[in-house]
Design a protein around this motif. Structure first.
Motif, PDB file in Angstrom:
ATOM      1  N   THR A   1       0.816  -1.217   0.000  1.00  0.00           N
ATOM      2  CA  THR A   1       0.000   0.000   0.000  1.00  0.00           C
ATOM      3  C   THR A   1       0.846   1.261   0.000  1.00  0.00           C
ATOM      4  OG1 THR A   1      -0.146  -0.051   2.415  1.00  0.00           O
ATOM      5  CG2 THR A   1      -1.916  -1.114   1.188  1.00  0.00           C
ATOM      6  N   GLY A   2       2.161   1.105  -0.186  1.00  0.00           N
ATOM      7  CA  GLY A   2       3.018   2.279  -0.140  1.00  0.00           C
ATOM      8  C   GLY A   2       3.222   2.726   1.285  1.00  0.00           C
ATOM      9  N   ARG A   3       3.250   4.020   1.496  1.00  0.00           N
ATOM     10  CA  ARG A   3       3.468   4.537   2.850  1.00  0.00           C
ATOM     11  C   ARG A   3       2.247   4.251   3.714  1.00  0.00           C
ATOM     12  NH1 ARG A   3       4.916  10.753   4.660  1.00  0.00           N
ATOM     13  NH2 ARG A   3       6.101  10.210   6.529  1.00  0.00           N
ATOM     14  N   GLU A   4       2.480   3.710   4.912  1.00  0.00           N
ATOM     15  CA  GLU A   4       1.390   3.263   5.782  1.00  0.00           C
ATOM     16  C   GLU A   4       0.715   4.467   6.438  1.00  0.00           C
ATOM     17  OE1 GLU A   4      -1.402   1.388   7.811  1.00  0.00           O
ATOM     18  OE2 GLU A   4      -0.181   0.570   6.212  1.00  0.00           O
ATOM     19  N   ARG A   5      -0.406   4.867   5.861  1.00  0.00           N
ATOM     20  CA  ARG A   5      -1.201   5.960   6.409  1.00  0.00           C
ATOM     21  C   ARG A   5      -2.675   5.605   6.236  1.00  0.00           C
ATOM     22  NH1 ARG A   5       2.946   6.869   8.199  1.00  0.00           N
ATOM     23  NH2 ARG A   5       4.107   8.800   8.362  1.00  0.00           N
ATOM     24  N   ASN A   6      -3.542   6.556   6.533  1.00  0.00           N
ATOM     25  CA  ASN A   6      -4.992   6.395   6.358  1.00  0.00           C
ATOM     26  C   ASN A   6      -5.533   5.219   7.166  1.00  0.00           C
ATOM     27  OD1 ASN A   6      -4.777   8.500   4.530  1.00  0.00           O
ATOM     28  ND2 ASN A   6      -4.617   7.130   2.779  1.00  0.00           N
ATOM     29  N   VAL A   7      -5.080   5.123   8.391  1.00  0.00           N
ATOM     30  CA  VAL A   7      -5.551   4.062   9.271  1.00  0.00           C
ATOM     31  C   VAL A   7      -6.567   4.637  10.249  1.00  0.00           C
ATOM     32  CG1 VAL A   7      -3.422   2.731   9.128  1.00  0.00           C
ATOM     33  CG2 VAL A   7      -3.652   4.509  10.864  1.00  0.00           C
TER      34      VAL A   7
ATOM     35  N   GLU B   1      -3.000   6.177  16.520  1.00  0.00           N
ATOM     36  CA  GLU B   1      -2.275   5.455  15.473  1.00  0.00           C
ATOM     37  C   GLU B   1      -2.191   6.324  14.214  1.00  0.00           C
ATOM     38  OE1 GLU B   1      -0.024   3.368  13.593  1.00  0.00           O
ATOM     39  OE2 GLU B   1      -0.654   2.322  15.399  1.00  0.00           O
ATOM     40  N   VAL B   2      -0.991   6.731  13.879  1.00  0.00           N
ATOM     41  CA  VAL B   2      -0.792   7.530  12.672  1.00  0.00           C
ATOM     42  C   VAL B   2       0.208   6.855  11.746  1.00  0.00           C
ATOM     43  CG1 VAL B   2      -1.454   9.745  13.686  1.00  0.00           C
ATOM     44  CG2 VAL B   2       0.917   8.986  13.852  1.00  0.00           C
ATOM     45  N   GLY B   3       0.389   5.557  11.911  1.00  0.00           N
ATOM     46  CA  GLY B   3       1.319   4.845  11.053  1.00  0.00           C
ATOM     47  C   GLY B   3       2.754   5.172  11.392  1.00  0.00           C
ATOM     48  N   PHE B   4       3.162   4.940  12.646  1.00  0.00           N
ATOM     49  CA  PHE B   4       4.509   5.325  13.077  1.00  0.00           C
ATOM     50  C   PHE B   4       5.598   4.553  12.346  1.00  0.00           C
ATOM     51  CE2 PHE B   4       2.313   7.079  16.860  1.00  0.00           C
ATOM     52  CZ  PHE B   4       2.855   8.342  16.805  1.00  0.00           C
ATOM     53  N   LEU B   5       5.310   3.348  11.894  1.00  0.00           N
ATOM     54  CA  LEU B   5       6.242   2.636  11.027  1.00  0.00           C
ATOM     55  C   LEU B   5       5.665   2.711   9.619  1.00  0.00           C
ATOM     56  CD1 LEU B   5       8.876   0.976  10.991  1.00  0.00           C
ATOM     57  CD2 LEU B   5       7.458  -1.077  11.134  1.00  0.00           C
ATOM     58  N   GLU B   6       6.287   3.512   8.773  1.00  0.00           N
ATOM     59  CA  GLU B   6       5.632   3.850   7.521  1.00  0.00           C
ATOM     60  C   GLU B   6       5.540   2.687   6.542  1.00  0.00           C
ATOM     61  OE1 GLU B   6       9.153   5.919   4.868  1.00  0.00           O
ATOM     62  OE2 GLU B   6       8.090   7.185   6.306  1.00  0.00           O
ATOM     63  N   ASP B   7       6.337   1.652   6.730  1.00  0.00           N
ATOM     64  CA  ASP B   7       6.213   0.466   5.879  1.00  0.00           C
ATOM     65  C   ASP B   7       5.783  -0.746   6.707  1.00  0.00           C
ATOM     66  OD1 ASP B   7       8.621   0.414   7.232  1.00  0.00           O
ATOM     67  OD2 ASP B   7       9.807  -0.314   5.549  1.00  0.00           O
ATOM     68  N   ALA B   8       4.934  -0.485   7.712  1.00  0.00           N
ATOM     69  CA  ALA B   8       4.506  -1.549   8.628  1.00  0.00           C
ATOM     70  C   ALA B   8       3.810  -2.688   7.904  1.00  0.00           C
ATOM     71  CB  ALA B   8       3.588  -0.975   9.709  1.00  0.00           C
ATOM     72  N   GLY B   9       3.019  -2.372   6.879  1.00  0.00           N
ATOM     73  CA  GLY B   9       2.305  -3.423   6.163  1.00  0.00           C
ATOM     74  C   GLY B   9       3.235  -4.426   5.507  1.00  0.00           C
ATOM     75  N   ASP B  10       4.263  -3.926   4.851  1.00  0.00           N
ATOM     76  CA  ASP B  10       5.216  -4.819   4.197  1.00  0.00           C
ATOM     77  C   ASP B  10       6.072  -5.563   5.226  1.00  0.00           C
ATOM     78  OD1 ASP B  10       4.334  -4.094   1.668  1.00  0.00           O
ATOM     79  OD2 ASP B  10       5.766  -2.453   1.498  1.00  0.00           O
TER      80      ASP B  10
END
Length: 503
Positions: free
Chosen positions: A152-158, A408-417
């Motif tokens: 999803t690219g940069r981990e945001r919009n959570v 939660e603002v996606g502190f690890l920006e590549d958390a999904g991967d």
């Protein structure tokens, strides 16, 4: 048996972004199938405009099955939430079916892509879960994803309060959480709950050249849940979850290893640093707990200056067990990067008793946002494969799954991967330490444990300053949180694990 068609992100509009032929293909497939009902998890329209809702009303009418529709962030643009209620239906609601219930909740924030189930809606969701607690199958549906997604690219919009929502659903034994939003189909098992993300049904914005798809959810009477991702090309990917039985475990055999996990000591001269609490915790660790290894998951100092590092070194030199420390974002502020290496050294792989501890650096200069990076992910995957015969423990600072009581603002920006890399590689245990609160949850086959703050007053943990005590037995991991002042404990998690130590 119940069969559900899960569609999402149709983005119906008069513009070229909408692929009407893909929508019709999927709707025809759904109408011909033996589905009990359909769930649409939002972004029905593209801009929330009246003409889009008028067309969406017509297009949704093509579905000849009972239909539950949840608003998405695109639907509430331009005050579209008013039109959603007029043309489609209520923003929040309940749909009952045999042996089960669907509770859907509006997770949108007008004119933002991020989501939230906060305040009144959180209390409403909790009340509905309590009201329908006797139902065998409980499904919660919202637009926004609950845990980080790959590709999803940069981990945001959570969801801003994803940790609180995740904790609520697990406590109320929800069977299935279903959502959309990021245009990526994905299925995870979190403890005994299935998290089902749908891709996009009829939008051109797919990820990495993927095609449109929808998910088929089958709930069996014995509790098994199957999710099949079906693409318009006919390709299918199927995952099945069998319920955990029994849910109470008893450790067997001798303890193989004891780990003490701590984080956010934030040693400093500021009033928020609780020196006596840290001293007491270290004394308890040395005299009573006697671990094989102590892991510090970052923010060992409050700022990267020399006198703070000198104090921190004095504290942690007193620990008698072997130590592994990874830097947090506070540790590498100012001169902290060089000072961390000077006082604590470059984190290196630790091997002991058939266990392998793999440190991962996620902190970046002058920001709480972390990143592992594509090279770092490949390195993790390589090490997990290289040490597959051992019990692998991955250690990093930033949390990978959302933490309760934390925004939660996606502190690890590549958390999904990163999460995908860890679960695919079947890491036996992952230890993190960001967010100021303790939390533990098992994703797929991998337990993920976050440490709260051991000695910093500005934390988010009702239990107070604490550290985690992790005992590994043959085929089982037991995690307790230990109150750093009084030494009282509470169970954070206990899991059966497969690996080299399974009896």
């Amino acid at each position: 048996m119940i069969r559900i068609a899960h569609i999402s992100d149709t983005h119906i509009t008069g513009e070229s972004a909408y692929k009407g032929y893909a929508y019709d293909l999927i709707v025809n497939d759904v109408n011909r199938g033996d589905f009990d009902f359909v769930i649409h998890t939002g972004d029905v329209t593209n801009q929330g405009l009246r003409e889009e809702y008028e067309r969406a009303s017509y297009e949704l009418g093509k579905i000849k099955k009972p239909l539950v529709v949840i608003p998405g962030n695109h639907d509430v643009r331009n005050v579209g939430y008013k039109l959603f209620e007029k043309f489609i239906g209520p923003l929040n609601g309940v749909y009952e079916f045999r042996d089960g219930v669907v509770i859907w909740v509006d997770s949108t924030i007008p004119d933002l892509s991020d989501g939230r189930v906060g305040g009144h809606k959180f209390r409403w969701l909790k009340a509905r879960l309590e009201e329908y607690s006797e139902k065998k199958f409980k499904i919660v549906a919202a637009h926004h994803h609950l845990v980080p997604l790959p590709d999803t690219g940069r981990e945001r919009n959570v969801l801003y309060n994803a940790g609180d929502v995740l904790d609520l659903l697990l406590r109320h034994e929800v069977s299935l959480y279903t959502c959309g939003h990021k245009h990526v189909p994905n299925v995870y098992r979190i403890e005994d709950m299935v998290v089902d993300n749908a891709g996009c049904t009829s939008c051109r914005k797919t990820r990495k050249g993927d095609v449109n798809s929808y998910n088929i959810v089958t709930i069996h009477d014995d509790g098994r849940i199957e999710v099949t991702i079906k693409r318009v090309t006919g390709d299918k990917v199927r995952k099945e979850h069998r319920p955990i039985k029994p849910k109470i475990f008893v450790p067997r055999g001798e303890r193989l290893l004891r780990i003490v996990q701590m984080s956010e000591s934030n040693v400093s001269e500021r009033m928020y640093f609780r020196r006596k609490v840290l001293e007491n915790a270290i004394r308890t660790i040395n005299e009573k707990l006697r671990p094989d290894i102590v892991i510090h998951n970052g923010d060992i100092v409050d700022m990267g200056i020399e006198r703070y590092y000198e104090k921190a070194y004095e504290f942690y030199e007193k620990i008698k067990a072997e130590k592994l420390v990874v830097p947090g974002h506070n540790d590498i502020t100012y001169l902290g990067y060089d000072l961390f290496l000077e006082y604590f050294g470059e984190p290196e792989i630790v091997e002991m008793k058939g266990f392998t501890f793999l440190p991962v650096i996620s902190a970046q200069y002058e920001t709480p946002i972390g990143v592992v990076g594509r090279i770092g992910q490949r390195k993790i995957a390589k090490h997990l494969e290289e040490y597959r015969e051992n019990f692998t423990v991955v250690v990093l600072h930033h949390n990978i799954v959302p933490i309760p009581r934390s925004r939660e603002v996606g502190f690890l920006e590549d958390a999904g991967d990163v999460l995908r890399t860890l679960t695919r590689g079947e890491a036996n245990l992952v230890l993190t330490g960001h967010g100021g609160n303790s939390f533990a949850v098992k994703v797929e086959k991998t337990p993920i444990v976050n440490a709260g703050s051991i000695s910093w007053e500005l934390h988010r943990n009702p239990f107070g300053n604490s550290f985690n005590l992790i005992d590994v037995y043959p085929g089982m991991i037991v995690v307790f949180e230990v109150q750093a002042t009084w030494g009282s404990g509470r169970l954070l998690g206990i899991w059966k694990v497969k690996g080299p130590f399974t009896p």
